[in-house]
Design a protein around this motif. Structure first.
Motif, PDB file in Angstrom:
ATOM      1  N   ALA A  25      -3.766  -2.657   1.204  1.00 43.08           N
ATOM      2  CA  ALA A  25      -4.056  -3.213   2.531  1.00 43.08           C
ATOM      3  C   ALA A  25      -4.120  -4.730   2.455  1.00 43.08           C
ATOM      4  O   ALA A  25      -4.144  -5.322   1.373  1.00 43.08           O
ATOM      5  CB  ALA A  25      -5.382  -2.663   3.049  1.00 43.08           C
ATOM      6  N   ASP A  26      -4.131  -5.349   3.623  1.00 45.66           N
ATOM      7  CA  ASP A  26      -4.454  -6.768   3.731  1.00 45.66           C
ATOM      8  C   ASP A  26      -5.959  -6.864   3.926  1.00 45.66           C
ATOM      9  O   ASP A  26      -6.517  -6.241   4.839  1.00 45.66           O
ATOM     10  CB  ASP A  26      -3.718  -7.407   4.907  1.00 45.66           C
ATOM     11  CG  ASP A  26      -2.208  -7.366   4.737  1.00 45.66           C
ATOM     12  OD1 ASP A  26      -1.736  -7.184   3.604  1.00 45.66           O
ATOM     13  OD2 ASP A  26      -1.502  -7.506   5.759  1.00 45.66           O
ATOM     14  N   ILE A  27      -6.623  -7.626   3.065  1.00 48.60           N
ATOM     15  CA  ILE A  27      -8.079  -7.703   3.067  1.00 48.60           C
ATOM     16  C   ILE A  27      -8.540  -8.985   3.749  1.00 48.60           C
ATOM     17  O   ILE A  27      -8.090 -10.081   3.402  1.00 48.60           O
ATOM     18  CB  ILE A  27      -8.638  -7.654   1.630  1.00 48.60           C
ATOM     19  CG1 ILE A  27      -8.261  -6.341   0.953  1.00 48.60           C
ATOM     20  CG2 ILE A  27     -10.154  -7.828   1.632  1.00 48.60           C
ATOM     21  CD1 ILE A  27      -8.844  -5.119   1.607  1.00 48.60           C
ATOM     22  N   GLU A  41      -3.243 -10.544   1.060  1.00 47.10           N
ATOM     23  CA  GLU A  41      -2.267  -9.521   1.420  1.00 47.10           C
ATOM     24  C   GLU A  41      -1.933  -8.613   0.247  1.00 47.10           C
ATOM     25  O   GLU A  41      -1.993  -9.017  -0.915  1.00 47.10           O
ATOM     26  CB  GLU A  41      -0.988 -10.176   1.953  1.00 47.10           C
ATOM     27  CG  GLU A  41      -1.217 -10.987   3.233  1.00 47.10           C
ATOM     28  CD  GLU A  41       0.066 -11.576   3.776  1.00 47.10           C
ATOM     29  OE1 GLU A  41       1.085 -11.562   3.046  1.00 47.10           O
ATOM     30  OE2 GLU A  41       0.066 -12.045   4.923  1.00 47.10           O
ATOM     31  N   ASP A  42      -1.596  -7.365   0.590  1.00 49.49           N
ATOM     32  CA  ASP A  42      -1.086  -6.379  -0.366  1.00 49.49           C
ATOM     33  C   ASP A  42      -2.034  -6.160  -1.553  1.00 49.49           C
ATOM     34  O   ASP A  42      -1.614  -6.177  -2.715  1.00 49.49           O
ATOM     35  CB  ASP A  42       0.296  -6.807  -0.885  1.00 49.49           C
ATOM     36  CG  ASP A  42       1.308  -6.964   0.235  1.00 49.49           C
ATOM     37  OD1 ASP A  42       1.216  -6.225   1.229  1.00 49.49           O
ATOM     38  OD2 ASP A  42       2.187  -7.840   0.121  1.00 49.49           O
ATOM     39  N   ILE A  43      -3.284  -5.919  -1.251  1.00 49.25           N
ATOM     40  CA  ILE A  43      -4.283  -5.659  -2.290  1.00 49.25           C
ATOM     41  C   ILE A  43      -4.421  -4.151  -2.482  1.00 49.25           C
ATOM     42  O   ILE A  43      -4.621  -3.410  -1.512  1.00 49.25           O
ATOM     43  CB  ILE A  43      -5.646  -6.267  -1.917  1.00 49.25           C
ATOM     44  CG1 ILE A  43      -5.515  -7.772  -1.676  1.00 49.25           C
ATOM     45  CG2 ILE A  43      -6.686  -5.969  -2.998  1.00 49.25           C
ATOM     46  CD1 ILE A  43      -5.026  -8.558  -2.868  1.00 49.25           C
ATOM     47  N   THR A  44      -4.326  -3.696  -3.727  1.00 57.39           N
ATOM     48  CA  THR A  44      -4.519  -2.285  -4.046  1.00 57.39           C
ATOM     49  C   THR A  44      -5.929  -2.095  -4.589  1.00 57.39           C
ATOM     50  O   THR A  44      -6.368  -2.847  -5.462  1.00 57.39           O
ATOM     51  CB  THR A  44      -3.488  -1.814  -5.085  1.00 57.39           C
ATOM     52  OG1 THR A  44      -2.164  -1.986  -4.548  1.00 57.39           O
ATOM     53  CG2 THR A  44      -3.691  -0.341  -5.429  1.00 57.39           C
ATOM     54  N   ALA A  77     -10.238  -4.148   6.056  1.00 55.18           N
ATOM     55  CA  ALA A  77      -8.897  -3.818   5.575  1.00 55.18           C
ATOM     56  C   ALA A  77      -8.009  -3.450   6.756  1.00 55.18           C
ATOM     57  O   ALA A  77      -8.329  -2.546   7.528  1.00 55.18           O
ATOM     58  CB  ALA A  77      -8.952  -2.654   4.585  1.00 55.18           C
ATOM     59  N   GLN A  78      -6.898  -4.166   6.906  1.00 56.28           N
ATOM     60  CA  GLN A  78      -5.946  -3.828   7.954  1.00 56.28           C
ATOM     61  C   GLN A  78      -4.557  -3.681   7.349  1.00 56.28           C
ATOM     62  O   GLN A  78      -4.326  -4.044   6.201  1.00 56.28           O
ATOM     63  CB  GLN A  78      -5.935  -4.884   9.054  1.00 56.28           C
ATOM     64  CG  GLN A  78      -5.409  -6.239   8.649  1.00 56.28           C
ATOM     65  CD  GLN A  78      -5.433  -7.229   9.792  1.00 56.28           C
ATOM     66  OE1 GLN A  78      -6.207  -7.113  10.732  1.00 56.28           O
ATOM     67  NE2 GLN A  78      -4.578  -8.235   9.715  1.00 56.28           N
ATOM     68  N   SER A  79      -3.636  -3.130   8.126  1.00 55.91           N
ATOM     69  CA  SER A  79      -2.295  -2.815   7.627  1.00 55.91           C
ATOM     70  C   SER A  79      -2.426  -2.017   6.328  1.00 55.91           C
ATOM     71  O   SER A  79      -1.863  -2.363   5.296  1.00 55.91           O
ATOM     72  CB  SER A  79      -1.494  -4.095   7.393  1.00 55.91           C
ATOM     73  OG  SER A  79      -0.152  -3.798   7.072  1.00 55.91           O
ATOM     74  N   TRP A  80      -3.154  -0.902   6.409  1.00 54.87           N
ATOM     75  CA  TRP A  80      -3.502  -0.143   5.209  1.00 54.87           C
ATOM     76  C   TRP A  80      -2.641   1.110   5.065  1.00 54.87           C
ATOM     77  O   TRP A  80      -2.057   1.605   6.015  1.00 54.87           O
ATOM     78  CB  TRP A  80      -4.986   0.244   5.232  1.00 54.87           C
ATOM     79  CG  TRP A  80      -5.395   1.065   6.427  1.00 54.87           C
ATOM     80  CD1 TRP A  80      -5.772   0.597   7.659  1.00 54.87           C
ATOM     81  CD2 TRP A  80      -5.472   2.481   6.499  1.00 54.87           C
ATOM     82  NE1 TRP A  80      -6.073   1.646   8.489  1.00 54.87           N
ATOM     83  CE2 TRP A  80      -5.903   2.817   7.811  1.00 54.87           C
ATOM     84  CE3 TRP A  80      -5.227   3.524   5.593  1.00 54.87           C
ATOM     85  CZ2 TRP A  80      -6.088   4.139   8.230  1.00 54.87           C
ATOM     86  CZ3 TRP A  80      -5.417   4.837   6.009  1.00 54.87           C
ATOM     87  CH2 TRP A  80      -5.843   5.129   7.315  1.00 54.87           C
ATOM     88  N   GLU A  81      -2.597   1.576   3.816  1.00 55.95           N
ATOM     89  CA  GLU A  81      -1.827   2.770   3.501  1.00 55.95           C
ATOM     90  C   GLU A  81      -2.463   3.462   2.299  1.00 55.95           C
ATOM     91  O   GLU A  81      -2.926   2.801   1.364  1.00 55.95           O
ATOM     92  CB  GLU A  81      -0.383   2.390   3.167  1.00 55.95           C
ATOM     93  CG  GLU A  81       0.518   3.558   2.816  1.00 55.95           C
ATOM     94  CD  GLU A  81       1.924   3.126   2.446  1.00 55.95           C
ATOM     95  OE1 GLU A  81       2.832   3.957   2.479  1.00 55.95           O
ATOM     96  OE2 GLU A  81       2.112   1.922   2.117  1.00 55.95           O
TER      97      GLU A  81
END
Length: 208
Positions: A113-115, A123-126, A97-101
């Motif tokens: 995050a982007d998985i 992209e943009d997976i919760t 997971a990158q670009s995570w929050e």
């Protein structure tokens, strides 16, 4: 071969894409290297000064990486969390997971995050996230929604712009965590070398 290589000046390093310097790259997966990989780390740790290699990474061996200029970066001088990332990213049933929050922390932790799964990026997976260890910096855990282990690219957080400079909050995390679990360095180093020998065909991974 080492005798002909230049000694690196960057320490506590990791490998990242040129446009995503905070996102660790899994260089011992056995896949060919991308062409835009750089070494990122400390040029002067006493001043918390981060730098990147001036040339791209072209070779990976069990002892470290080599750039196009012939500079050698040994795994002994890699960032502790990068070594831990490499070990966990290569375990079975694991995504990166990158670009995570963090979206929420109660009643359970949820991240967006982007998985990365193999060569595929979603992209943009919760998803829900249960950390394996509760420390000041999150490293890896498990997601019931994804039905897999999850390894975080620790410093590659969402909404953190590093085009001009790296925010102090990020550099503080990098500096503090560079001392993480140093007592296990030798075991971690041997584990990364073993991964290279298991996953990589031949002595090096060459650029695509």
């Amino acid at each position: 071969m080492k005798l002909k290589l230049k000694k690196s000046k960057i320490t506590d390093w990791w490998v990242a894409k040129e446009g995503h310097k905070m996102a660790f790259v899994n260089i011992v997966s056995g896949d060919p290297l991308d062409k835009d990989l750089l070494v990122v780390g400390y040029l002067d740790k006493s001043q918390e000064e981060l730098a990147t290699s001036t040339n791209q990474v072209i070779l990976v061996c069990k002892d470290g990486v080599v750039t196009a200029q012939g500079t050698f970066y040994p795994f002994e001088e890699a960032h502790e969390l990068y070594l831990q990332f490499l070990i966990n990213a290569n375990k079975e049933n694991t995504v990166i997971a990158q670009s995570w929050e963090i979206k929420q922390e109660v009643p359970k932790m949820m991240l967006v995050a982007d998985i990365i799964c193999g060569s595929e990026i979603k992209e943009d997976i919760t998803f829900d996230f249960i950390p394996d260890e509760k420390t000041y910096v999150m490293l890896h855990g498990y997601s019931e929604k994804l039905s897999s282990n999850v390894v975080l690219t620790t410093f590659a957080r969402r909404n953190v712009c590093i085009i001009l400079n790296i925010p102090k909050t990020v550099t503080d995390d990098i500096y503090s965590s560079s001392f993480a679990l140093e007592e296990e360095s030798d075991d971690r180093l041997q584990a990364v070398r073993k991964l290279f020998e298991q996953n990589v065909k031949g002595p090096y991974i060459l650029v695509k």
